[in-house]
Scaffold this active site. Structure first.
Site, PDB file in Angstrom:
ATOM      1  N   ASP A 160     -10.977 -19.607   2.754  1.00 43.93           N
ATOM      2  CA  ASP A 160     -12.001 -20.431   2.089  1.00 43.93           C
ATOM      3  C   ASP A 160     -12.670 -21.300   3.141  1.00 43.93           C
ATOM      4  O   ASP A 160     -12.047 -21.642   4.151  1.00 43.93           O
ATOM      5  CB  ASP A 160     -11.346 -21.330   1.021  1.00 43.93           C
ATOM      6  CG  ASP A 160     -12.292 -21.651  -0.115  1.00 43.93           C
ATOM      7  OD1 ASP A 160     -12.011 -21.217  -1.256  1.00 43.93           O
ATOM      8  OD2 ASP A 160     -13.316 -22.323   0.120  1.00 43.93           O
ATOM      9  N   TYR A 186     -11.131 -10.288  11.431  1.00 45.77           N
ATOM     10  CA  TYR A 186     -10.318  -9.072  11.585  1.00 45.77           C
ATOM     11  C   TYR A 186      -8.841  -9.429  11.556  1.00 45.77           C
ATOM     12  O   TYR A 186      -8.409 -10.317  12.301  1.00 45.77           O
ATOM     13  CB  TYR A 186     -10.681  -8.378  12.906  1.00 45.77           C
ATOM     14  CG  TYR A 186     -12.127  -7.924  12.914  1.00 45.77           C
ATOM     15  CD1 TYR A 186     -12.482  -6.683  12.417  1.00 45.77           C
ATOM     16  CD2 TYR A 186     -13.140  -8.779  13.367  1.00 45.77           C
ATOM     17  CE1 TYR A 186     -13.812  -6.279  12.381  1.00 45.77           C
ATOM     18  CE2 TYR A 186     -14.466  -8.385  13.331  1.00 45.77           C
ATOM     19  CZ  TYR A 186     -14.794  -7.141  12.834  1.00 45.77           C
ATOM     20  OH  TYR A 186     -16.112  -6.742  12.784  1.00 45.77           O
ATOM     21  N   SER A 192     -17.415 -17.080  -4.113  1.00 47.16           N
ATOM     22  CA  SER A 192     -18.825 -17.165  -4.506  1.00 47.16           C
ATOM     23  C   SER A 192     -19.026 -18.381  -5.387  1.00 47.16           C
ATOM     24  O   SER A 192     -18.194 -18.678  -6.240  1.00 47.16           O
ATOM     25  CB  SER A 192     -19.237 -15.927  -5.295  1.00 47.16           C
ATOM     26  OG  SER A 192     -20.575 -16.032  -5.689  1.00 47.16           O
ATOM     27  N   ASN A 223     -17.808  -7.362   4.502  1.00 47.34           N
ATOM     28  CA  ASN A 223     -16.733  -7.742   5.436  1.00 47.34           C
ATOM     29  C   ASN A 223     -15.351  -7.539   4.822  1.00 47.34           C
ATOM     30  O   ASN A 223     -14.429  -7.046   5.474  1.00 47.34           O
ATOM     31  CB  ASN A 223     -16.897  -9.201   5.875  1.00 47.34           C
ATOM     32  CG  ASN A 223     -18.123  -9.393   6.760  1.00 47.34           C
ATOM     33  OD1 ASN A 223     -18.560  -8.450   7.419  1.00 47.34           O
ATOM     34  ND2 ASN A 223     -18.673 -10.592   6.777  1.00 47.34           N
ATOM     35  N   LYS A 256     -10.543  -1.463   4.075  1.00 45.68           N
ATOM     36  CA  LYS A 256     -10.602  -0.087   4.617  1.00 45.68           C
ATOM     37  C   LYS A 256      -9.633   0.048   5.784  1.00 45.68           C
ATOM     38  O   LYS A 256      -8.833   0.988   5.844  1.00 45.68           O
ATOM     39  CB  LYS A 256     -12.036   0.211   5.064  1.00 45.68           C
ATOM     40  CG  LYS A 256     -12.213   1.544   5.754  1.00 45.68           C
ATOM     41  CD  LYS A 256     -13.702   1.810   5.967  1.00 45.68           C
ATOM     42  CE  LYS A 256     -13.910   2.947   6.934  1.00 45.68           C
ATOM     43  NZ  LYS A 256     -14.157   2.458   8.304  1.00 45.68           N
ATOM     44  N   TYR A 309     -27.804 -15.004  -7.287  1.00 47.90           N
ATOM     45  CA  TYR A 309     -26.454 -14.715  -7.781  1.00 47.90           C
ATOM     46  C   TYR A 309     -26.410 -13.348  -8.469  1.00 47.90           C
ATOM     47  O   TYR A 309     -25.633 -12.475  -8.087  1.00 47.90           O
ATOM     48  CB  TYR A 309     -26.026 -15.820  -8.739  1.00 47.90           C
ATOM     49  CG  TYR A 309     -24.582 -15.760  -9.181  1.00 47.90           C
ATOM     50  CD1 TYR A 309     -23.549 -15.954  -8.269  1.00 47.90           C
ATOM     51  CD2 TYR A 309     -24.251 -15.510 -10.508  1.00 47.90           C
ATOM     52  CE1 TYR A 309     -22.211 -15.906  -8.678  1.00 47.90           C
ATOM     53  CE2 TYR A 309     -22.924 -15.467 -10.919  1.00 47.90           C
ATOM     54  CZ  TYR A 309     -21.913 -15.662 -10.004  1.00 47.90           C
ATOM     55  OH  TYR A 309     -20.596 -15.615 -10.405  1.00 47.90           O
ATOM     56  N   LYS A 367     -24.593 -10.121  -6.775  1.00 49.86           N
ATOM     57  CA  LYS A 367     -23.377  -9.565  -7.398  1.00 49.86           C
ATOM     58  C   LYS A 367     -23.590  -8.093  -7.730  1.00 49.86           C
ATOM     59  O   LYS A 367     -22.673  -7.279  -7.621  1.00 49.86           O
ATOM     60  CB  LYS A 367     -23.006 -10.349  -8.665  1.00 49.86           C
ATOM     61  CG  LYS A 367     -22.337 -11.689  -8.383  1.00 49.86           C
ATOM     62  CD  LYS A 367     -20.901 -11.516  -7.882  1.00 49.86           C
ATOM     63  CE  LYS A 367     -20.142 -12.818  -7.853  1.00 49.86           C
ATOM     64  NZ  LYS A 367     -18.799 -12.689  -7.264  1.00 49.86           N
ATOM     65  N   ARG A 406     -20.963 -26.933 -14.618  1.00 51.72           N
ATOM     66  CA  ARG A 406     -21.251 -25.921 -15.635  1.00 51.72           C
ATOM     67  C   ARG A 406     -21.177 -26.615 -16.988  1.00 51.72           C
ATOM     68  O   ARG A 406     -20.810 -27.780 -17.087  1.00 51.72           O
ATOM     69  CB  ARG A 406     -20.204 -24.799 -15.571  1.00 51.72           C
ATOM     70  CG  ARG A 406     -19.957 -24.242 -14.190  1.00 51.72           C
ATOM     71  CD  ARG A 406     -20.992 -23.246 -13.763  1.00 51.72           C
ATOM     72  NE  ARG A 406     -21.269 -22.181 -14.694  1.00 51.72           N
ATOM     73  CZ  ARG A 406     -20.674 -20.996 -14.715  1.00 51.72           C
ATOM     74  NH1 ARG A 406     -19.719 -20.727 -13.852  1.00 51.72           N
ATOM     75  NH2 ARG A 406     -21.032 -20.053 -15.578  1.00 51.72           N
TER      76      ARG A 406
HETATM   77  N1  UDP Z   1     -26.099 -26.060 -20.416  1.00 49.78           N
HETATM   78  C1  UDP Z   1     -26.412 -27.176 -21.167  1.00 49.78           C
HETATM   79  N2  UDP Z   1     -26.150 -28.401 -20.655  1.00 49.78           N
HETATM   80  C2  UDP Z   1     -25.549 -28.610 -19.447  1.00 49.78           C
HETATM   81  C3  UDP Z   1     -25.201 -27.460 -18.682  1.00 49.78           C
HETATM   82  C4  UDP Z   1     -25.492 -26.207 -19.191  1.00 49.78           C
HETATM   83  O1  UDP Z   1     -26.950 -27.064 -22.286  1.00 49.78           O
HETATM   84  O2  UDP Z   1     -25.343 -29.773 -19.063  1.00 49.78           O
HETATM   85  C5  UDP Z   1     -26.366 -24.737 -20.957  1.00 49.78           C
HETATM   86  C6  UDP Z   1     -27.077 -23.772 -20.008  1.00 49.78           C
HETATM   87  O3  UDP Z   1     -28.483 -23.936 -20.058  1.00 49.78           O
HETATM   88  C7  UDP Z   1     -26.619 -22.445 -20.527  1.00 49.78           C
HETATM   89  C8  UDP Z   1     -25.203 -22.706 -21.029  1.00 49.78           C
HETATM   90  O4  UDP Z   1     -25.128 -24.119 -21.220  1.00 49.78           O
HETATM   91  O5  UDP Z   1     -27.401 -22.037 -21.619  1.00 49.78           O
HETATM   92  C9  UDP Z   1     -24.114 -22.287 -20.056  1.00 49.78           C
HETATM   93  O6  UDP Z   1     -24.369 -22.873 -18.814  1.00 49.78           O
HETATM   94  P1  UDP Z   1     -23.420 -22.790 -17.561  1.00 49.78           P
HETATM   95  O7  UDP Z   1     -23.967 -23.730 -16.552  1.00 49.78           O
HETATM   96  O8  UDP Z   1     -22.029 -22.990 -17.953  1.00 49.78           O
HETATM   97  O9  UDP Z   1     -23.597 -21.341 -16.967  1.00 49.78           O
HETATM   98  P2  UDP Z   1     -24.206 -19.939 -17.392  1.00 49.78           P
HETATM   99  O10 UDP Z   1     -23.384 -19.411 -18.501  1.00 49.78           O
HETATM  100  O11 UDP Z   1     -25.635 -20.128 -17.814  1.00 49.78           O
HETATM  101  O12 UDP Z   1     -24.081 -19.163 -16.143  1.00 49.78           O
END
Ligand code: UDP
Length: 353
Positions: free
Chosen positions: A56, A87, A113, A137, A143, A185, A189, A228
């Protein structure tokens, strides 16, 4: 309610034991091992007696997630950005740093990530690199060591699926904006998955891809610039701040508690008979974001008011996995309800945030 992370780690180990799943004696490289999910994996592996190499660079991982493991002799920490080559088993390599004394790796788990939409705006290049160059990497390491390669992909590869593709199965190809705010992202991915499949095809490697859906629990990061939805709402609720719903709150997500998620991931990693499959690992109970806010307000006895802010561009309208494949081939399904998981996460936030 007080919360002990050890109880949850033991719960995962007990569940795995029922299926005779143990990684004892294996050497396992976990990139992103100091992150939210990576550190839970490291905890389980170390407890089971694997030799766990945690890589990390603390771009989003947290030292406190792995500090308690530093004294264990089957845990090794390497501070490195996986976008640059490294490596194992080489004493010299012209292209990157070498860890000469680790001669054999059995499993590579590429989990490094950043997954927060806030960071897609701040750090898009490093996100792109860790999912593309970092995947290349780590595939190179697997591998060389003839190791199993495990890639933690994401529900984001599905983008913003139409109604008839929700709940979303692994066979759905996605509806993704390649130049939008989330593309660093989503698209990287997707490219990471293509890298995995290319190495599998060209070098006959044993690979596994999981697509992870919104996971929360202790150790999930909170911060105004990277939170989040679950940590944001919990932070706001326990501090009686306004709960900020983006949009009208009718968009949906399905939330899995970390214990269920880690069990699903490790069941797949361990299963020698299931190779080359892409598997959704998430909870298939779908909630609107407004419902989530109301549940968190209730569980925290909060005085917070709900306020509405603009919906970010390309924010998926619905997200919910079809988990039939995981049920059938891994004999796995989540068992912890949203409320139960939130109670533990709230208890952890109250003492650790
Ligand atoms: N969201 C929200 N308020 C917040 C943060 C996120 O209403 O303070 C909403 C965001 O717009 C999305 C959902 O919650 O619709 C989930 O957001 P998150 O950031 O958890 O990640 P996502 O699932 O979109 O990758």
């Amino acid at each position: 309610m007080s919360y002990e992370i050890k109880d949850d780690i033991n719960e995962i180990i007990t569940r795995l034991k029922k299926d005779e799943i143990s990684f004892a004696g294996k050497t396992i490289l976990v990139t992103g091992g100091a992150g939210f999910l990576g550190s839970w994996i490291c905890d389980v592996l170390v407890e089971q007696g694997a030799y766990c190499i945690c890589l990390d660079n603390f771009s989003s991982g947290q030292p406190e997630n792995v500090l308690h493991l530093m004294k264990r002799n089957n845990f090794r920490f390497i501070n490195h950005d996986i976008s640059y080559p490294i490596y194992f088993g080489f004493s010299y390599h012209p292209l990157g740093i070498c860890i000469g004394d680790i001669k054999k790796i059995d499993i590579v788990m590429h989990m490094a990530s950043r997954a927060s939409p806030f960071e897609f705006a701040k750090e898009p290049i490093s996100i792109l690199k860790s999912n593309t160059l970092g995947t290349m990497n780590t595939l190179g390491i697997a591998k060389f060591h003839n190791a199993i390669f495990f890639y933690t992909s994401t529900s984001e590869v599905y983008g913003n699926p139409p109604k008839d593709a929700v709940p979303t199965s692994e066979g759905y190809f996605g509806h993704v904006n390649p130049v939008g705010p989330r593309s660093c992202y989503d698209e990287s991915k997707r490219a990471g998955e293509a890298f995995v499949k290319a190495y599998e095809l060209q070098h006959q490697m044993r690979t596994k891809i999981v697509r992870i859906f919104n996971t929360s629990g202790p150790r999930i990061r909170y911060g105004p610039e990277f939170g989040r939805v679950v940590p944001n709402f919990i932070h706001q609720a326990i501090n009686d701040e306004d709960i900020t719903i983006f949009g009208d709150g009718s968009q949906t997500r399905s939330f899995i508690y970390v214990v269920d998620e880690i069990e699903g991931l490790l069941k797949y990693v361990h299963n020698d008979e299931v190779i080359g499959e892409v598997i959704n690992i998430g909870n298939d109970k779908e909630y609107t974001i407004k419902e989530l806010a109301e549940i968190i307000v209730e569980l925290t006895n909060s005085n917070s008011k709900i306020v509405f802010k603009p919906l970010p561009i390309d924010d998926p309208i619905r997200r919910c996995p079809n988990i039939q494949k995981a049920k059938e081939i891994l004999n796995w399904e989540p068992t912890i309800s949203l409320q139960e998981g939130l109670k533990k996460t709230i208890a952890w936030f109250k003492t650790n945030e």
